[in-house]
Motif scaffolding. Structure first.
Motif, PDB file in Angstrom:
ATOM      1  N   LYS A 176      -6.802   0.790 -14.467  1.00 37.12           N
ATOM      2  CA  LYS A 176      -8.173   0.857 -14.998  1.00 37.12           C
ATOM      3  C   LYS A 176      -8.721  -0.531 -15.284  1.00 37.12           C
ATOM      4  CE  LYS A 176      -8.804   5.361 -17.065  1.00 37.12           C
ATOM      5  NZ  LYS A 176      -8.986   6.126 -18.287  1.00 37.12           N
ATOM      6  N   ILE A 177      -7.912  -1.359 -15.919  1.00 32.13           N
ATOM      7  CA  ILE A 177      -8.357  -2.717 -16.245  1.00 32.13           C
ATOM      8  C   ILE A 177      -8.658  -3.505 -14.975  1.00 32.13           C
ATOM      9  CG2 ILE A 177      -7.542  -4.942 -17.143  1.00 32.13           C
ATOM     10  CD1 ILE A 177      -6.324  -3.404 -19.459  1.00 32.13           C
ATOM     11  N   LEU A 178      -7.852  -3.286 -13.933  1.00 36.17           N
ATOM     12  CA  LEU A 178      -8.031  -4.023 -12.683  1.00 36.17           C
ATOM     13  C   LEU A 178      -9.042  -3.363 -11.744  1.00 36.17           C
ATOM     14  CD1 LEU A 178      -4.303  -4.910 -12.001  1.00 36.17           C
ATOM     15  CD2 LEU A 178      -6.055  -6.341 -13.049  1.00 36.17           C
ATOM     16  N   ASN A 179      -9.532  -2.194 -12.138  1.00 36.53           N
ATOM     17  CA  ASN A 179     -10.505  -1.442 -11.340  1.00 36.53           C
ATOM     18  C   ASN A 179      -9.947  -1.080  -9.958  1.00 36.53           C
ATOM     19  OD1 ASN A 179     -12.966  -0.102 -11.125  1.00 36.53           O
ATOM     20  ND2 ASN A 179     -13.932  -1.849 -10.111  1.00 36.53           N
ATOM     21  N   VAL A 180      -8.693  -0.605  -9.968  1.00 37.46           N
ATOM     22  CA  VAL A 180      -8.058  -0.084  -8.765  1.00 37.46           C
ATOM     23  C   VAL A 180      -7.443   1.271  -9.135  1.00 37.46           C
ATOM     24  CG1 VAL A 180      -7.565  -2.363  -7.801  1.00 37.46           C
ATOM     25  CG2 VAL A 180      -5.843  -1.244  -9.202  1.00 37.46           C
ATOM     26  N   SER A 181      -6.942   1.987  -8.141  1.00 38.16           N
ATOM     27  CA  SER A 181      -6.338   3.288  -8.416  1.00 38.16           C
ATOM     28  C   SER A 181      -4.898   3.123  -8.918  1.00 38.16           C
ATOM     29  CB  SER A 181      -6.343   4.151  -7.165  1.00 38.16           C
ATOM     30  OG  SER A 181      -5.481   3.598  -6.188  1.00 38.16           O
ATOM     31  N   ARG A 182      -4.428   4.134  -9.630  1.00 37.02           N
ATOM     32  CA  ARG A 182      -3.039   4.136 -10.080  1.00 37.02           C
ATOM     33  C   ARG A 182      -2.111   4.156  -8.877  1.00 37.02           C
ATOM     34  NH1 ARG A 182       1.280   6.472  -9.932  1.00 37.02           N
ATOM     35  NH2 ARG A 182       0.394   8.304  -8.936  1.00 37.02           N
ATOM     36  N   SER A 183      -2.510   4.866  -7.832  1.00 36.91           N
ATOM     37  CA  SER A 183      -1.668   4.927  -6.634  1.00 36.91           C
ATOM     38  C   SER A 183      -1.556   3.558  -5.965  1.00 36.91           C
ATOM     39  CB  SER A 183      -2.171   5.974  -5.650  1.00 36.91           C
ATOM     40  OG  SER A 183      -3.466   5.668  -5.199  1.00 36.91           O
ATOM     41  N   CYS A 184      -2.582   2.731  -6.082  1.00 36.50           N
ATOM     42  CA  CYS A 184      -2.523   1.359  -5.562  1.00 36.50           C
ATOM     43  C   CYS A 184      -1.447   0.579  -6.302  1.00 36.50           C
ATOM     44  CB  CYS A 184      -3.876   0.681  -5.701  1.00 36.50           C
ATOM     45  SG  CYS A 184      -3.867  -1.086  -5.318  1.00 36.50           S
ATOM     46  N   ILE A 185      -1.451   0.664  -7.612  1.00 40.38           N
ATOM     47  CA  ILE A 185      -0.455  -0.047  -8.418  1.00 40.38           C
ATOM     48  C   ILE A 185       0.943   0.482  -8.118  1.00 40.38           C
ATOM     49  CG2 ILE A 185       0.333  -0.541 -10.782  1.00 40.38           C
ATOM     50  CD1 ILE A 185      -2.234  -2.045  -9.898  1.00 40.38           C
ATOM     51  N   ALA A 186       1.083   1.796  -8.021  1.00 40.63           N
ATOM     52  CA  ALA A 186       2.388   2.391  -7.712  1.00 40.63           C
ATOM     53  C   ALA A 186       2.893   1.910  -6.354  1.00 40.63           C
ATOM     54  CB  ALA A 186       2.293   3.914  -7.743  1.00 40.63           C
ATOM     55  N   ALA A 187       2.012   1.868  -5.363  1.00 38.06           N
ATOM     56  CA  ALA A 187       2.406   1.427  -4.019  1.00 38.06           C
ATOM     57  C   ALA A 187       2.801  -0.046  -4.005  1.00 38.06           C
ATOM     58  CB  ALA A 187       1.272   1.686  -3.034  1.00 38.06           C
ATOM     59  N   VAL A 188       2.082  -0.862  -4.757  1.00 36.05           N
ATOM     60  CA  VAL A 188       2.403  -2.294  -4.836  1.00 36.05           C
ATOM     61  C   VAL A 188       3.745  -2.483  -5.529  1.00 36.05           C
ATOM     62  CG1 VAL A 188       1.753  -4.465  -5.964  1.00 36.05           C
ATOM     63  CG2 VAL A 188       0.037  -3.153  -4.708  1.00 36.05           C
ATOM     64  N   GLU A 189       3.937  -1.821  -6.660  1.00 42.75           N
ATOM     65  CA  GLU A 189       5.179  -1.981  -7.418  1.00 42.75           C
ATOM     66  C   GLU A 189       6.394  -1.496  -6.642  1.00 42.75           C
ATOM     67  OE1 GLU A 189       4.893  -0.271 -11.319  1.00 42.75           O
ATOM     68  OE2 GLU A 189       3.396  -1.720 -11.965  1.00 42.75           O
ATOM     69  N   SER A 190       6.226  -0.475  -5.828  1.00 39.56           N
ATOM     70  CA  SER A 190       7.359   0.066  -5.069  1.00 39.56           C
ATOM     71  C   SER A 190       7.582  -0.656  -3.745  1.00 39.56           C
ATOM     72  CB  SER A 190       7.166   1.559  -4.830  1.00 39.56           C
ATOM     73  OG  SER A 190       6.017   1.772  -4.034  1.00 39.56           O
ATOM     74  N   GLY A 191       6.680  -1.584  -3.404  1.00 40.92           N
ATOM     75  CA  GLY A 191       6.851  -2.368  -2.194  1.00 40.92           C
ATOM     76  C   GLY A 191       6.263  -1.741  -0.940  1.00 40.92           C
ATOM     77  N   PHE A 192       5.572  -0.612  -1.089  1.00 46.68           N
ATOM     78  CA  PHE A 192       4.953   0.038   0.062  1.00 46.68           C
ATOM     79  C   PHE A 192       3.651  -0.638   0.476  1.00 46.68           C
ATOM     80  CE2 PHE A 192       7.466   3.678  -1.576  1.00 46.68           C
ATOM     81  CZ  PHE A 192       8.272   3.830  -0.465  1.00 46.68           C
ATOM     82  N   ARG A 193       3.109  -1.445  -0.427  1.00 48.91           N
ATOM     83  CA  ARG A 193       1.847  -2.130  -0.160  1.00 48.91           C
ATOM     84  C   ARG A 193       1.982  -3.563  -0.667  1.00 48.91           C
ATOM     85  NH1 ARG A 193      -3.967   0.302  -2.159  1.00 48.91           N
ATOM     86  NH2 ARG A 193      -5.230  -1.351  -1.276  1.00 48.91           N
ATOM     87  N   PRO A 194       1.527  -4.546   0.119  1.00 47.64           N
ATOM     88  CA  PRO A 194       1.618  -5.935  -0.363  1.00 47.64           C
ATOM     89  C   PRO A 194       0.597  -6.206  -1.467  1.00 47.64           C
ATOM     90  CG  PRO A 194       0.457  -5.865   1.715  1.00 47.64           C
ATOM     91  CD  PRO A 194       0.944  -4.459   1.449  1.00 47.64           C
ATOM     92  N   VAL A 195       0.857  -7.242  -2.227  1.00 48.18           N
ATOM     93  CA  VAL A 195      -0.093  -7.667  -3.253  1.00 48.18           C
ATOM     94  C   VAL A 195      -1.185  -8.463  -2.536  1.00 48.18           C
ATOM     95  CG1 VAL A 195      -0.415  -8.931  -5.401  1.00 48.18           C
ATOM     96  CG2 VAL A 195       1.766  -7.800  -4.942  1.00 48.18           C
ATOM     97  N   SER A 196      -2.373  -7.914  -2.516  1.00 49.07           N
ATOM     98  CA  SER A 196      -3.469  -8.583  -1.807  1.00 49.07           C
ATOM     99  C   SER A 196      -3.970  -9.779  -2.611  1.00 49.07           C
ATOM    100  CB  SER A 196      -4.626  -7.603  -1.585  1.00 49.07           C
ATOM    101  OG  SER A 196      -5.242  -7.291  -2.823  1.00 49.07           O
TER     102      SER A 196
END
Length: 74
Positions: free
Chosen positions: A22-42
């Motif tokens: 919420k603070i970063l104005n992204v979805s929770r699934s975005c954060i989950a994907a980044v933390e789990s390594g499925f998505r790079p940190v843009s």
């Protein structure tokens, strides 16, 4: 910065994925994907994290500790 570092920043602030997102104005699934390594940190996400939480000593320490623990896990 990688997903482990993002998780370290979030945890160091005592936040859930939902609150952090919420603070970063992204979805929770975005954060989950980044933390789990499925998505790079843009680059955009890195900027949002720096703007929201700064680059103070506590953030730097959390990232450093995350990097060290990641090395130990290998």
């Amino acid at each position: 910065m990688n997903g482990v570092a993002v998780r370290a920043v979030r945890i160091s602030k005592g936040m859930t994925q939902e609150g952090f997102a919420k603070i970063l104005n992204v979805s929770r699934s975005c954060i989950a994907a980044v933390e789990s390594g499925f998505r790079p940190v843009s680059p955009a996400l890195r900027i949002k994290i720096a703007q929201a939480f700064g680059t103070g000593e506590d953030i730097t320490e959390a990232i450093t500790r995350a990097r060290e623990s990641e090395k130990l896990a290998l």
